[in-house]
Design an enzyme around this catalytic site. Structure first.
Site, PDB file in Angstrom:
ATOM      1  N   HIS A   1      -2.661 -10.321  -5.491  1.00 19.24           N
ATOM      2  CA  HIS A   1      -1.207 -10.153  -5.507  1.00 19.24           C
ATOM      3  C   HIS A   1      -0.528 -11.290  -4.746  1.00 19.24           C
ATOM      4  O   HIS A   1       0.401 -11.920  -5.243  1.00 19.24           O
ATOM      5  CB  HIS A   1      -0.823  -8.812  -4.882  1.00 19.24           C
TER       6      HIS A   1
ATOM      7  N   ASP B   1       6.704  -7.222  -5.067  1.00 13.18           N
ATOM      8  CA  ASP B   1       5.512  -6.806  -5.800  1.00 13.18           C
ATOM      9  C   ASP B   1       5.774  -5.453  -6.450  1.00 13.18           C
ATOM     10  O   ASP B   1       6.626  -4.664  -5.987  1.00 13.18           O
ATOM     11  CB  ASP B   1       4.334  -6.706  -4.834  1.00 13.18           C
TER      12      ASP B   1
END
Length: 476
Positions: free
Chosen positions: A16, A118
């Site tokens: 990520h 995110d």
């Protein structure tokens, strides 16, 4: 006047964090001198993860136009039942600190043009809304997974039983072939589990954003992206704007001339072109002895050359694999019997460098999206062996939708076990002259060209990133 900034809020996992940082740097390049980047850094919940993040930041801090702001640490939730609930709740606890950091930006000469979060961070959309800052989600997985997320709030109402109890019926996600319930992501398989509840929550909140930035290319998932844009995945809700800007792959800097190549690369140098199958299973994939022995038997019987990145079970208190003890994880005599045609590498390996090597002709992968993109970038066909998260859905799309992979039977009820005979069959098909393997190789070659063209000037992802940069510049 100072340059307005785009605030990035990644989660700490390497897949990520590094993907969002790379996307941010590309955005910075498209925005020219009109934008800067501010990365809000959450302190990870474990020391091992914190050291990894600190290392990544040290390597990136010298980048022009990128600033890192470390948020105060928070106490992790102790009663979460799974990683999805844990991450979502841990992020939620950072809301006061994110609010303070973004407020400070707004009071500075370089206010935030947008907050990019995110996809596990949608609880923080409230912060952006309260501060009147445009908010975008960065989606590290593919458009197929995004379509499922967007569809899930409606599916939750439509399907009143567990998905695996649908009596053979398929799950319909617009843009994709009919999806067997057994291919759904792990967190979706138990509706009573808080992880499922969080997936429904995030999917609903994506529709509130100013846009979703997706690490894919239009050429890879055209029908799915069209279904999202047409509103077929968000029945009754506004469809978010989607920016497919991938493949976003962060490449390591070239090795200095005086530094020798990695040992795996040197071994590959001695192998014929497209003759080696790579087996590698991500940052948290590992094997115990029974599984290691099963893989070894399948590889030995396949007769093909292989490079196997083998990791052992985590140490107590850690979720990350340990270096493999080959004496425990491999059958007696295996290394001697396969010497010359196989290499077992017992620690981390440079996967991107290996996949780019001319000797690699196939990839047995856990089907994490970053690994898939690295494989497609190099035109390497795959045999997916999903282990966790959304990887079962990724495996399905690789075979049934993209056509770049050979199917492999993975027994989900036995903790994703693969029999030696099945691995042998899949490797032979992937590396040999069978119809399925041949089609996968041809399609992977097409995808390699599509991926590279997409990010070049004039390509689809280049254009999507340019549109996003121009939109953000108008919001300053």
């Amino acid at each position: 006047m100072a340059t307005p900034t785009v605030a990035l809020l990644p989660v700490w996992g390497a897949g990520h964090l590094m993907s969002m940082l790379e996307a941010g740097k590309r955005l910075l390049a498209r925005g020219g001198r009109a934008l800067s980047l501010t990365v809000l850094v959450m302190r990870p919940p474990t020391e091992h993860e914190a050291r990894d993040v600190d290392g990544h930041i040290r390597r990136e801090e010298a980048a022009d136009g990128v600033r890192f702001v470390r948020l105060p640490a928070v106490e992790p939730p102790r009663d979460a039942v799974g990683i999805e609930e844990f991450v979502s709740r841990f992020v939620q606890l950072h809301a006061p600190h994110v609010r303070a950091a973004v407020s400070a930006l707004q009071a500075s000469p370089a206010p935030a043009a947008a907050l990019v979060i995110d996809f596990f961070c949608t609880t923080l959309l409230d912060v952006a809304r309260d501060l009147a800052v445009p908010a975008y989600v960065y989606f590290t997985s593919n458009a197929s997974m995004l379509a499922l997320f967007l569809r899930l709030p409606s599916l939750h109402e439509e399907v009143t039983v567990e998905f695996e109890e649908m009596d053979g019926a398929a799950v319909h996600v617009p843009g994709l072939p009919p999806l067997p319930p057994t291919c759904l992501p792990n967190p979706v398989m138990d509706k009573k589990n808080p992880n499922y509840t969080w997936f429904v929550y995030h999917g609903r909140r994506f529709a509130e954003t100013d846009g979703v930035i997706v690490n894919t290319a239009a050429e890879l998932e055209r029908s799915v992206l069209a279904a999202i844009a047409d509103g077929r995945c968000t029945r009754g809700l506004r469809a978010p704007a989607v920016y497919p800007i991938g493949p976003v792959i962060s490449f390591d800097p070239p090795r200095p001339d005086e530094q020798p190549p990695h040992e795996c690369a040197r071994w590959l140098d001695a192998q014929p072109p497209a003759s080696v199958v790579l087996l590698c299973f991500g940052s948290v994939g590992f094997f115990d002895a029974p599984r290691g022995h099963e893989v070894a038997r399948g590889l030995e019987r396949s007769g093909h050359r292989f490079l196997w990145v083998l990791r052992g079970p985590p140490s107590p208190g850690s979720r990350y694999p340990s270096d493999a003890n080959l004496a425990e994880l491999l059958p007696d005599g295996f290394l001697e019997r396969t010497k010359g045609r196989g290499l077992v590498w017992p620690t981390k390996a440079p996967q991107k460098e290996i996949l780019a090597h001319a000797a690699v002709g196939g990839f047995v992968t856990h089907a994490g999206w970053n690994s898939i993109l690295e494989s497609l970038w190099s035109g390497v066909p795959m045999a997916p062996w999903p282990l966790y998260a959304e990887q079962h859905l990724n495996a399905f799309t690789l075979v049934a939708y993209m056509g770049v992979a050979v199917a492999m039977k993975v027994d989900r009820k036995r903790n994703n076990f693969v029999e030696a005979a099945e691995l042998e069959r899949a490797v032979k098909e992937l590396m040999g002259g069978g119809e399925e393997g041949t089609k996968a190789r041809e399609k992977a070659t097409e995808m390699k060209a599509a991926c590279r063209n997409a990010v070049e000037e004039g390509g689809s992802s280049y254009a999507a990133l340019q549109r996003l940069a121009e939109e953000l510049c108008t919001k300053k």
